[in-house]
Design an enzyme around this catalytic site. Structure first.
Site, short mmCIF file in Angstrom:
data_model
loop_
_atom_site.label_atom_id
_atom_site.label_comp_id
_atom_site.label_asym_id
_atom_site.label_seq_id
_atom_site.Cartn_x
_atom_site.Cartn_y
_atom_site.Cartn_z
N HIS A 15 30.20 27.49 44.53
CA HIS A 15 31.15 28.35 45.03
C HIS A 15 31.47 28.10 46.46
CE1 HIS A 15 31.84 33.17 45.40
NE2 HIS A 15 32.34 32.35 46.32
N HIS A 17 35.02 28.30 49.24
CA HIS A 17 36.54 28.51 49.67
C HIS A 17 36.89 27.56 50.79
CE1 HIS A 17 36.18 32.71 48.40
NE2 HIS A 17 34.75 32.53 48.78
N LYS A 101 37.97 33.52 37.92
CA LYS A 101 36.98 34.48 38.83
C LYS A 101 37.64 35.69 38.62
CE LYS A 101 34.48 35.44 42.34
NZ LYS A 101 34.32 35.01 43.64
N HIS A 138 32.75 38.35 41.17
CA HIS A 138 32.34 38.93 42.46
C HIS A 138 31.61 40.46 42.26
CE1 HIS A 138 32.58 39.74 46.97
NE2 HIS A 138 32.38 41.14 46.45
N HIS A 176 26.95 34.63 44.39
CA HIS A 176 26.28 35.24 45.64
C HIS A 176 25.34 36.33 45.29
CE1 HIS A 176 29.95 37.45 45.64
NE2 HIS A 176 30.86 36.49 46.14
N ASP A 249 29.31 29.75 49.19
CA ASP A 249 30.27 30.76 49.47
C ASP A 249 30.76 30.56 51.19
OD1 ASP A 249 31.78 32.92 49.31
OD2 ASP A 249 30.52 34.39 49.75
C1 NCD Z 1 35.02 35.26 51.21
C2 NCD Z 1 36.44 34.83 51.93
O1 NCD Z 1 36.38 34.80 52.98
O2 NCD Z 1 37.17 34.27 51.01
N1 NCD Z 1 34.48 36.15 52.11
C3 NCD Z 1 33.05 36.31 52.00
O3 NCD Z 1 32.65 37.36 52.67
N2 NCD Z 1 32.23 35.76 51.11
C4 NCD Z 1 35.57 36.08 49.78
C5 NCD Z 1 34.32 36.19 49.07
O4 NCD Z 1 34.00 35.54 48.28
O5 NCD Z 1 34.04 37.58 48.70
ZN ZN Z 2 33.33 33.67 47.82
#
Ligand code: NCD
Ligand code: ZN
Length: 354
Positions: A15, A17, A101, A138, A176, A249
């Site tokens: 996971h 970003h 997702k 999520h 998460h 995450d």
């Molecule tokens: C994530 C993001 O910033 O893209 N933020 C987070 O707090 N985890 C989005 C997400 O996975 O919820």
């Molecule tokens: Zn995330």
């Protein structure tokens, strides 16, 4: 016994970003230094909703990957109320897309195009079940009358059991997880229901967000919970259960966007992630279980081969830099920085050079 060095089959991040543009180029090496593969979150602006967009985003990630790295991005599609079943079948056919997702509309960063009602995506979920494409959840409700600390537990109660009943063969990952309720639910669920766990939810309880003042860099979604939930997550991660696997995450944001009157959610952990997981596992005498959590359970769940090479972690204290350059963004002063989890503090494990 205290080990000075451990070797692990190369881990993966289930996971992540990575963002796009200049930020992608800056943050990707922090993941590629260590992880062999990562499930890439599709919450760009606009979101990655089609196979074509996922392919283009993948090309940009591959171009940004350091030359000496064999990092492989595992792409995902962003589910919307209007995702056609045909697009799901195209994604399932495509060798670089590995999941879809689900974000409830409005739940978190860049989720405005998310699903407004699970009933709207029944045909898409049926197509995923049919084609064997996993659903990544999520798992939070967004109703304003639900306390923010209860949003995950209420999602599980209201929606998850029903989803499993309605789509009994659909592989799902509750992403998460942050609560004892989530751990309990996943453990009792069928084998094809798994969960990822972040380093920050293993390390911190909700007091950390308010220690001596407001700490915006610990604000993420799902929000960090009470100590008893952190303990449940540690038990799950170190239990050896194949249902739980590593997902950082890691979610970088420019410092000014977090230190603001309405700071955004996300913890940036990639530069320190594997080291912090090692710290947590060691704190409960479970270092010998880190490899299965970080390197085996994820690929086994996704039906992918485990990585063949390895990494080494050395016991060598180092200090996390105060800030991480993100390059040029649309920040007020041009260049931006991000604050890494545990910035300015010492970590006892360090990734060794090959
Ligand atoms: C994530 C993001 O910033 O893209 N933020 C987070 O707090 N985890 C989005 C997400 O996975 O919820
Ligand atoms: Zn995330």
């Amino acid at each position: 016994m205290s080990l000075d060095q451990i070797s692990l089959t190369r881990p993966d991040d289930w996971h992540l970003h990575l963002r796009d543009g200049p930020i992608l180029e800056r943050v990707l090496p922090a993941t590629a230094r260590c992880f062999g593969r990562a499930i890439i979150m599709p919450n760009l602006k606009p979101p990655v909703t089609t196979v074509q967009q996922a392919g283009d985003y993948r090309d940009r990630i591959v171009r940004a990957t350091p030359g000496d790295s064999c990092f492989e991005p595992l792409m995902t599609l962003y589910l919307t109320d209007n995702t056609p079943p045909d697009e799901i079948y195209r994604a399932a056919e495509c060798e670089f897309i590995h999941a879809v997702k689900y974000y409830p509309a409005g739940a978190t960063t860049h989720s405005d195009s998310g699903v407004t009602n699970l009933g709207n995506v029944a045909a898409a979920l049926a197509a995923m079940q049919d084609a064997g494409l996993p659903l990544l959840l999520h798992g939070e409700v967004t109703d304003l009358d639900i306390d923010i600390f209860d949003r995950e537990a209420v999602f599980i109660k209201r929606h998850l059991a029903r989803l499993i009943d309605d789509f009994p063969d659909l592989r799902m990952v509750l992403e998460h997880v942050t609560t004892a309720e989530a751990v309990e639910f996943v453990l009792a669920a069928p084998a094809h229901i798994g969960a990822t766990i972040t380093a920050h939810h293993l390390l911190l309880n909700r007091n950390a967000m308010f220690e001596g003042g407001l700490r915006p860099h610990y604000y993420c979604l799902p929000i960090i919970k009470r100590e008893k939930h952190r303990q449940a997550l540690i038990d799950a991660a170190t239990s050896g259960s194949p249902k739980f696997f590593l997902g950082t995450d890691s979610a970088p944001h420019p410092k000014h966007a977090k230190e603001s009157d309405c700071g955004c959610a996300g913890v940036f952990s990639a530069p320190v992630a594997i080291e912090l997981y090692a710290e947590v596992f060691e704190s409960v005498g479970a270092l010998d279980r880190l490899e299965a959590f970080a390197s085996f359970h994820g690929p086994d769940f996704y039906g992918l081969p485990r990585n063949r090479d390895s990494i080494t972690l050395k016991r060598q204290a180092w200090c996390v830099p105060e800030s991480f350059e993100l390059g040029r963004t649309n920040s007020p002063d041009g260049a931006a920085v991000a604050i890494v989890l545990r910035a300015g503090t010492a970590i006892s494990w360090q990734l060794a050079d090959d």
